[in-house]
Design a protein around this motif. Structure first.
Motif, PDB file in Angstrom:
ATOM      1  N   LYS A   1       0.830  -1.178   0.000  1.00  0.00           N
ATOM      2  CA  LYS A   1       0.000   0.000   0.000  1.00  0.00           C
ATOM      3  C   LYS A   1       0.877   1.245   0.000  1.00  0.00           C
ATOM      4  O   LYS A   1       1.778   1.374   0.799  1.00  0.00           O
ATOM      5  CB  LYS A   1      -0.875  -0.043   1.257  1.00  0.00           C
TER       6      LYS A   1
ATOM      7  N   ARG B   1      -2.673   5.078   1.977  1.00  0.00           N
ATOM      8  CA  ARG B   1      -2.886   4.938   3.408  1.00  0.00           C
ATOM      9  C   ARG B   1      -3.406   6.233   4.011  1.00  0.00           C
ATOM     10  O   ARG B   1      -4.288   6.240   4.864  1.00  0.00           O
ATOM     11  CB  ARG B   1      -1.582   4.500   4.077  1.00  0.00           C
TER      12      ARG B   1
ATOM     13  N   ASP C   1      -6.102  -5.921   2.748  1.00  0.00           N
ATOM     14  CA  ASP C   1      -5.414  -5.283   3.871  1.00  0.00           C
ATOM     15  C   ASP C   1      -6.442  -4.998   4.959  1.00  0.00           C
ATOM     16  O   ASP C   1      -7.285  -4.115   4.808  1.00  0.00           O
ATOM     17  CB  ASP C   1      -4.748  -3.991   3.406  1.00  0.00           C
TER      18      ASP C   1
ATOM     19  N   SER D   1       0.058  -3.347   6.453  1.00  0.00           N
ATOM     20  CA  SER D   1      -0.398  -3.695   5.108  1.00  0.00           C
ATOM     21  C   SER D   1      -0.707  -5.186   4.981  1.00  0.00           C
ATOM     22  O   SER D   1      -0.846  -5.704   3.884  1.00  0.00           O
ATOM     23  CB  SER D   1       0.671  -3.302   4.073  1.00  0.00           C
TER      24      SER D   1
ATOM     25  N   ASN E   1       5.699  -0.859   5.026  1.00  0.00           N
ATOM     26  CA  ASN E   1       4.641   0.115   5.311  1.00  0.00           C
ATOM     27  C   ASN E   1       5.215   1.297   6.078  1.00  0.00           C
ATOM     28  O   ASN E   1       5.438   1.218   7.283  1.00  0.00           O
ATOM     29  CB  ASN E   1       3.518  -0.551   6.109  1.00  0.00           C
TER      30      ASN E   1
END
Length: 216
Positions: free
Chosen positions: A2, A7, A70, A112, A168
């Motif tokens: 991601k 996010r 996710d 993630s 992430n």
């Protein structure tokens, strides 16, 4: 994986849709799996587990049926999560943001991954104690999935799992991590039993080894 931009959207802007109908509270039985369907960009917050005074460790695990989904996990003691906006965290009617759930939760697992785990003990910052612990799960990104939820209270403290996410970086003011050292592609030769052939791989291997030693 991601991206930080995506996010940020899901944490602060995109609202997770709810129907206008009240959702019945659902009790989780200890060590008994519960499953539910979770569409993309939606959440459930109606699960809970009652814990008695003998519990010394509470482990809660949420797992999506596909690794492309996710999910994020939230836990709160004593009172339910909001299902609509309120004066403290206003949102549009019948909608709640992931940021709202983060603020309301006493514990949250956000990464993630398609698997999230929260472990609570009497020594935790919100101590494990007898009463009702509420659980919310978000499908933050990815396809619809069947989510399996498991709540496991133990009468003795068990080792706390440590999940490492090297991809992430986070986006919130208190949730930013520079992942560049962990993905550094500079070529190196394996050394000292570390088989990594890049700086990033060797750093990841070293941290994984350290985690393995303290969780055995």
């Amino acid at each position: 994986m991601k991206s930080p931009a995506i996010r940020a959207i899901f944490l602060g802007i995109i609202l997770l849709l709810l129907t206008g109908q009240a959702i019945a509270q659902s009790a989780l039985q200890p060590f008994s799996l519960s499953q539910f369907n979770l569409p993309s960009q939606s959440y459930v917050s109606n699960y809970y587990i009652d814990v008695d005074s003998t519990a010394k460790d509470l482990d809660i695990v949420a797992t999506a049926s596909t690794s492309d989904t996710d999910i994020d996990l939230f836990v709160r003691y004593g009172t339910p999560f909001p299902v609509t906006g309120n004066a403290n965290y206003p949102t549009s009617p019948q909608q709640v943001s992931e940021d709202t759930l983060t603020r309301w939760s006493h514990y949250h697992a956000i990464s993630s991954s398609f698997v999230e785990t929260i472990s609570i003990q009497p020594s935790s910052h919100v101590p494990l104690k007898a009463g009702r612990w509420y659980i919310a799960v978000i499908n933050a990104q990815g396809p619809a999935a069947t989510v399996t939820l498991d709540a496991m209270p133990y009468t003795a403290v068990s080792p706390v799992p440590i999940n490492i996410d090297f991809n992430n970086p986070g986006t919130g003011a208190n949730d930013v991590c520079n992942v560049a050292p962990w993905t550094d592609a500079t070529a190196v030769s394996p050394v000292g039993g570390n088989p990594g052939t890049t700086l990033g791989a060797q750093r990841q291997n070293a941290l994984k080894y350290a985690v393995q030693q303290i969780t055995q």
